[in-house]
Write a protein that holds these residues in place. Sequence first.
Motif, short mmCIF file in Angstrom:
data_model
loop_
_atom_site.label_atom_id
_atom_site.label_comp_id
_atom_site.label_asym_id
_atom_site.label_seq_id
_atom_site.Cartn_x
_atom_site.Cartn_y
_atom_site.Cartn_z
N LEU A 155 0.82 -1.22 0.00
CA LEU A 155 0.00 0.00 0.00
C LEU A 155 0.85 1.26 0.00
N GLU A 156 2.11 1.12 0.35
CA GLU A 156 3.00 2.28 0.41
C GLU A 156 3.73 2.53 -0.91
N ASP A 157 3.63 1.60 -1.86
CA ASP A 157 4.26 1.82 -3.16
C ASP A 157 3.72 3.10 -3.78
N ARG A 158 4.63 3.88 -4.38
CA ARG A 158 4.24 5.18 -4.95
C ARG A 158 4.30 5.13 -6.47
N PHE A 159 3.31 5.75 -7.08
CA PHE A 159 3.18 5.74 -8.53
C PHE A 159 3.00 7.17 -9.06
N VAL A 160 3.45 7.36 -10.30
CA VAL A 160 3.18 8.61 -11.01
C VAL A 160 2.36 8.25 -12.24
N PRO A 161 1.09 8.69 -12.30
CA PRO A 161 0.26 8.39 -13.47
C PRO A 161 0.45 9.44 -14.57
N VAL A 162 0.56 8.98 -15.78
CA VAL A 162 0.62 9.88 -16.95
C VAL A 162 -0.51 9.49 -17.89
N LEU A 163 -1.46 10.38 -18.07
CA LEU A 163 -2.61 10.13 -18.94
C LEU A 163 -2.22 10.50 -20.37
N ILE A 164 -2.45 9.59 -21.29
CA ILE A 164 -2.06 9.80 -22.69
C ILE A 164 -3.31 9.80 -23.55
N ASP A 165 -3.55 10.90 -24.21
CA ASP A 165 -4.73 11.07 -25.06
C ASP A 165 -4.27 11.08 -26.51
N CYS A 166 -4.64 10.06 -27.28
CA CYS A 166 -4.20 9.94 -28.67
C CYS A 166 -5.29 10.42 -29.63
N PHE A 167 -4.85 10.88 -30.79
CA PHE A 167 -5.76 11.34 -31.84
C PHE A 167 -5.38 10.63 -33.14
N PRO A 168 -5.61 9.32 -33.21
CA PRO A 168 -5.12 8.54 -34.36
C PRO A 168 -6.05 8.62 -35.58
N TYR A 169 -6.42 9.83 -35.95
CA TYR A 169 -7.27 9.99 -37.13
C TYR A 169 -7.09 11.40 -37.67
N THR A 170 -7.44 11.59 -38.93
CA THR A 170 -7.46 12.91 -39.55
C THR A 170 -8.75 13.03 -40.36
N PHE A 171 -9.13 14.27 -40.66
CA PHE A 171 -10.32 14.50 -41.45
C PHE A 171 -9.90 15.04 -42.81
N ALA A 172 -10.24 14.28 -43.85
CA ALA A 172 -9.91 14.69 -45.22
C ALA A 172 -11.00 15.61 -45.74
N GLU A 173 -10.69 16.88 -45.88
CA GLU A 173 -11.71 17.86 -46.28
C GLU A 173 -12.19 17.64 -47.71
N GLN A 174 -11.32 17.13 -48.56
CA GLN A 174 -11.69 16.97 -49.97
C GLN A 174 -12.86 16.00 -50.15
N ASN A 175 -12.78 14.84 -49.50
CA ASN A 175 -13.87 13.87 -49.67
C ASN A 175 -14.73 13.71 -48.41
N LYS A 176 -14.52 14.61 -47.42
CA LYS A 176 -15.34 14.64 -46.20
C LYS A 176 -15.37 13.29 -45.49
N LYS A 177 -14.19 12.67 -45.34
CA LYS A 177 -14.11 11.37 -44.69
C LYS A 177 -13.09 11.37 -43.57
N ILE A 178 -13.37 10.52 -42.57
CA ILE A 178 -12.44 10.33 -41.47
C ILE A 178 -11.42 9.27 -41.89
N ILE A 179 -10.14 9.59 -41.76
CA ILE A 179 -9.08 8.64 -42.06
C ILE A 179 -8.44 8.20 -40.75
N SER A 180 -8.54 6.92 -40.44
CA SER A 180 -8.02 6.39 -39.19
C SER A 180 -6.73 5.64 -39.44
N ILE A 181 -5.70 5.96 -38.66
CA ILE A 181 -4.45 5.23 -38.83
C ILE A 181 -4.57 3.81 -38.29
N MET A 182 -5.65 3.55 -37.53
CA MET A 182 -5.86 2.19 -37.02
C MET A 182 -6.07 1.21 -38.17
#
Length: 514
Positions: A155-182
């Motif tokens: 219970l005494e172990d100490r941790f440092v949390p780092v929250l990682i928020d990814c944005f693995p997609y882009t929006f192609a304006e030309q064809n109005k589509k979501i492009i996912s790198i997934m």
Amino acid sequence: MDFIKEVYSASNIRQAQNIFKENTIHILISDIEMPQGSGLELLSWIRSEKYETQAIFLTNFADFNYAQKAIELQSFDYYLKPIEFDKLELIIKKAINKVEVSKTNEQSIEIGNYWKKNKEELQKHFWQMHLKDDELFSEEDLQKQLKLKHMEYSLEDRFVPVLIDCFPYTFAEQNKKIISIMDQESNFQYKLKKLIMEAFSTQDIHLDSFVKFNQNTDEYLALFIREEGNDVPLEEWVNSCNKFIVTVQDQLNSDVQCSIGPVSSLRLIKQTFKELHEFKKETIDFRNKTFIFNPLDKEFTKYAEPNLQLLEHYLETENRLSFVNKCYQYLTTLVNKEALNYQVLCSFRLDITQLIYTHLKKKEILANKLFQGKTHDILLEQSPRSVEDIMTYISHLVDVSLEYMAFTESQKSIINTICDYIDQHYQENITRNSLAKIVYLSPDYIARFFKKEMGISLVNFIKKRVEIAKELLAHTELPIHIISDKVGYGNYSYFTKIFKKETNYTPVEFRKNT
């Protein structure tokens, strides 16, 4: 002896070997001298095959060499005949106890090997369940959970949390589509973990666990265990996170944000994680930045709306660039003042959406029909995540609106779309409402506009289906109810009524006269 379930007998080594191959044998009682070989030869074979068997030898020969060989082969015991029954029973009971101890040791070893092999997955599962559960465990309950899941934490172990928020997609304006790198990148989570380990490799920091704490989002949690006396300066944490962000952009083509939480003991880590997650939700900023957790200011930031009259003017004059730039300037100003939070952003988004929807309504365009589909839904859902995301959503609303307003201003385009649809779907039940879904205009406006441009009411134009029915009645032998269905009148009686009104004949009468 409850332990003994089955007893097998063999007359020679070959029979004994076959029994071992087909069954699990825990205890062997054997004479040393036996047909086709000795009991010691059998035991030697048993040891070479890695069978865990306790061997008891009974013999008439008090030969030291026999005894020495039996000891070398890890015989459980070696006794001279004759032996009393009570003594033999005692020997067997001792062998049973040794078997049970051996089985317990084997299970312990097996559990230990399983733990080592699956340590990462077990830790990941523990953190996912522990952080996801809304219930705050007492110290006693937490200790039980650790023991139950074989977690080697205190219970005494100490941790440092780092929250990682990814944005693995882009929006192609030309064809109005979501492009996912997934769709292009396999093992994204594994590669992400590898990159964060590399980013912190120069620091004396140990990554204890890396989990995707919500399967429906692109949010991950990196938990670093902090050992006593290892106080890494906050500046180095930020530098490592920034290094990680650059690497993710370069190697995974994904934007990312990092939020560094405070040092927390295991007993408090759940509450710390909840506060960090809330902090991240409220921290609206640009992508590819690192944030340091600060307790949220409970003072409510009042929403001050932008210059909506000026934005409305830009819409009316179809000045797309000025509209988008004004929205971006408004958001950037709030970021610089640290006044952009989740509630403020949602209020701003609502005002902009209502402004655009109202403008479309003036043009008789149905905004709720125009803005529908997977792409719009994704952009709306992602819009509160960053300044870039809300600007992508607003730009999408403006672009689609201006493009469609330009389309509706071309009278020929609207008329052609309606006429083509009626020609292709004449067999369906076409109404003003169904046409409204196609051209995103109000039903009343469609009727007025069509009459003005075509010189014939929309209802009468749709009735051209009667002409098709007349052709089918005259030149085919199809039953009348089938013809009624083919031209879009599912109700036979209604079809007959409309047909007679247009031709002065019922379908039956018309067919007889042709």
